[in-house]
Scaffold this active site. Structure first.
Site, PDB file in Angstrom:
ATOM      1  N   LEU A 107       0.864  -1.186   0.000  1.00 58.93           N
ATOM      2  CA  LEU A 107       0.000   0.000   0.000  1.00 58.93           C
ATOM      3  C   LEU A 107       0.895   1.229   0.000  1.00 58.93           C
ATOM      4  O   LEU A 107       1.571   1.507   0.994  1.00 58.93           O
ATOM      5  CB  LEU A 107      -0.917   0.025   1.237  1.00 58.93           C
ATOM      6  CG  LEU A 107      -1.683  -1.243   1.605  1.00 58.93           C
ATOM      7  CD1 LEU A 107      -2.692  -0.943   2.727  1.00 58.93           C
ATOM      8  CD2 LEU A 107      -2.410  -1.816   0.398  1.00 58.93           C
ATOM      9  N   LYS A 137       7.246   9.193  17.746  1.00 56.55           N
ATOM     10  CA  LYS A 137       8.336   8.230  17.914  1.00 56.55           C
ATOM     11  C   LYS A 137       8.615   7.990  19.400  1.00 56.55           C
ATOM     12  O   LYS A 137       8.888   6.858  19.816  1.00 56.55           O
ATOM     13  CB  LYS A 137       9.581   8.730  17.181  1.00 56.55           C
ATOM     14  CG  LYS A 137       9.382   8.716  15.658  1.00 56.55           C
ATOM     15  CD  LYS A 137      10.416   9.541  14.925  1.00 56.55           C
ATOM     16  CE  LYS A 137      10.258   9.434  13.419  1.00 56.55           C
ATOM     17  NZ  LYS A 137      11.084  10.395  12.674  1.00 56.55           N
TER      18      LYS A 137
HETATM   19  N1  LIG Z   1      10.334  13.740   8.668  1.00 55.97           N
HETATM   20  C1  LIG Z   1      11.070  12.721   9.355  1.00 55.97           C
HETATM   21  C2  LIG Z   1      11.219  11.512   8.455  1.00 55.97           C
HETATM   22  C3  LIG Z   1      11.649  10.264   9.171  1.00 55.97           C
HETATM   23  O1  LIG Z   1      10.673   9.763  10.032  1.00 55.97           O
HETATM   24  C4  LIG Z   1      12.427  13.279   9.776  1.00 55.97           C
HETATM   25  O2  LIG Z   1      12.759  14.416   9.419  1.00 55.97           O
HETATM   26  O3  LIG Z   1      13.149  12.612  10.504  1.00 55.97           O
END
Ligand SMILES: N[C@@H](CCO)C(=O)O
Ligand SMILES: NC(=O)c1ccc[n+]([C@@H]2O[C@H](COP(=O)([O-])OP(=O)(O)OC[C@H]3O[C@@H](n4cnc5c(N)ncnc54)[C@H](O)[C@@H]3O)[C@@H](O)[C@H]2O)c1
Ligand code: NA
Length: 438
Positions: free
Chosen positions: A17, A210
């Protein structure tokens, strides 16, 4: 599925996907390394279909595999769904449907996992499917598997790191050029580091997602993005960068997940994302540009450091392929990887009660008694001062204070009250600090 006698093993069929930055690299690696991957898995990996928003925009892909309808692919005979579209809805519904049907899922979607990993894990458990997401945090860096598997016998106390490349690039550039935030963000966009809409990165949402995933795995508890205290980098000024440089430190946007033990022994989880001044000698200080690095502390293992590329098509696809090989092997052996481990169910500690340390830089009137007046405010809030530096100029003095650890709310109240003192001409910089000066 098992492989009896000389029968050729049935291929493991994959529904992909999304085929953008990461998905395109997954297809490339699947194609280029087909023979080796089949040998590692014990069966060939075969694409059942690829869902993209605009099939007509993908002349490089086999047209018979393309569909604009991910739901149709979920209904297909695929064994594994690899989700590289992103966002929460409607992806959540698609993946829940896939897991309920017993299809294993590999995804890089941190936003989704940080909001509904509990629901997804329960769906995986209900059918015995696998749910893997190494690419969702720190891209190529093997980090979630070490937390979930290699460190499963240890007691993790802290996970702290740089998990967003865009903001790390901007802060590194501000540190080396002295330029301001807005100017540096423009430059990062021009060079293609910052996305067209950089909000999720610069406001800390990406890092907070995260942090939620890391805290859940490290502390065997369910932590969602709503539990993570979040501050981005838009408020970081060149005065902050300069103030950090003057005390031998550097500003980084850190995700900090800690097991906090209260005096009476009760444990809780603190998860936060905010700018921090760390000593230039700290392991995380040297991580520049768009790189990621995560530092883990565990009782028996001690200190561990994970470093590498946290974003980009090929590095992220490496983590996706690692997960894909694992879930495909599990299919071949009719087994399953580790389930979600949330047995500790630790409560979340509010940011105000989380112990932190502050650096405060002030311009104050240069007259007798000012230092005593400022120190009195710290005493009233029960905040102990670790170090003070005073420098005189013409009619003002600059005062730099670093505190000992205190509840964050007490530190905030101290700063608020100090900023209202008549003798304080300007609060030049206020930022939390981590790490001891050498
Ligand atoms: N936008 C994210 C991408 C990786 O998850 C970063 O700049 O780390
Ligand atoms: N790019 C990175 O460096 C990176 C790093 C780590 C994690 N991730 C995550 O990986 C995922 C994919 O990121 P990307 O950078 O490859 O995104 P992208 O925008 O480059 O690709 C998205 C793909 O999804 C398809 N798509 C979007 N909506 C769709 C719909 N409704 N139906 C069918 N197809 C649809 C698009 O056609 C495109 O092929 C996201 O969850 C992202 O957070 C990306
Ligand atoms: Na990773």
């Amino acid at each position: 599925m098992s492989t009896h006698g000389t029968e050729a093993p049935r291929p493991i069929r994959i529904a992909l996907l999304g085929c953008g930055t990461v998905g395109g690299e997954v297809v490339r690696l699947l194609t280029e390394q087909a023979g080796e991957l089949a040998a590692r898995v014990g069966a060939p990996l075969e694409l059942a279909g690829i869902a993209v928003r605009r099939p007509d925009k993908h002349p490089e892909l086999p047209p018979q595999l393309l569909t604009p309808d991910p739901a149709k692919l979920i209904e297909s005979d695929a064994d594994v769904v690899v989700e590289l579209i992103g966002g929460i809805e409607p992806v959540r519904d698609w993946l829940l449907a896939a897991l309920h049907k017993g299809k294993s899922v590999v995804t890089a979607n941190k936003a989704l996992l940080a909001e509904c990993s509990g629901e997804l894990s329960e769906a995986a458990d209900s059918s015995g499917a696998d749910l893997y997401f190494e690419a969702a945090v720190a891209g190529a860096i093997p980090l979630l598997r070490p937390l979930r598997e290699s460190l499963a016998g240890d007691r993790i106390t802290r996970v702290m790191g740089i998990v967003n490349g865009t903001t790390n690039y901007i802060l590194s550039a501000m540190d080396s050029t002295g330029a301001g935030y807005a100017e540096t963000l423009d430059e990062a966009s021009r060079l293609g580091y910052a996305e067209a809409d950089p909000t999720a990165d610069v406001d800390g949402y990406d890092a907070a997602s995260k942090a939620a995933i890391l805290a859940s795995l490290a502390f065997h508890s369910r932590v969602t993005v709503a539990d993570v205290h979040r501050e981005g980098i838009a408020g970081v000024s060149s005065s902050d960068i300069l103030a950090a440089q003057k005390i031998g430190r550097v500003v980084k946007l850190l995700a900090i997940c800690e097991r906090v033990t209260a005096e009476e022994g009760a444990e809780s989880v603190s998860a936060r994302v905010h700018p921090v001044m760390i000593p230039r000698a700290h392991q995380l200080a040297g991580v520049g540009g768009a790189f990621n690095a995560v530092y883990v502390e565990a009782d028996a293992a001690g200190e561990l450091m994970f470093y590498g590329q946290g974003a980009g098509g090929a590095p992220t696809a490496s983590a996706v392929l690692g997960d894909l090989v694992t879930v495909a092997r599990n299919r071949v052996l009719a087994g399953r990887g580790p389930r979600e481990s949330a047995h500790a169910a630790l409560p979340i500690r509010p940011m105000g009660q989380t112990p932190t340390r502050y650096h405060i830089s002030l311009d104050v009137a240069d007259r007798a008694g000012v230092l005593a007046q400022v120190a009195q405010v710290f005493a009233v809030h029960d905040v102990s001062i670790a170090a003070v530096r005073q420098r005189d100029r013409l009619s003002t003095a600059s005062l730099v204070i670093v505190t000992h650890s205190a509840p964050d709310s007490a530190l905030q109240s101290t700063v608020d009250e100090i900023s209202r003192l008549d003798v304080v001409r300007e609060v030049v910089s206020v930022m939390r600090v981590e790490g001891e000066d050498s």
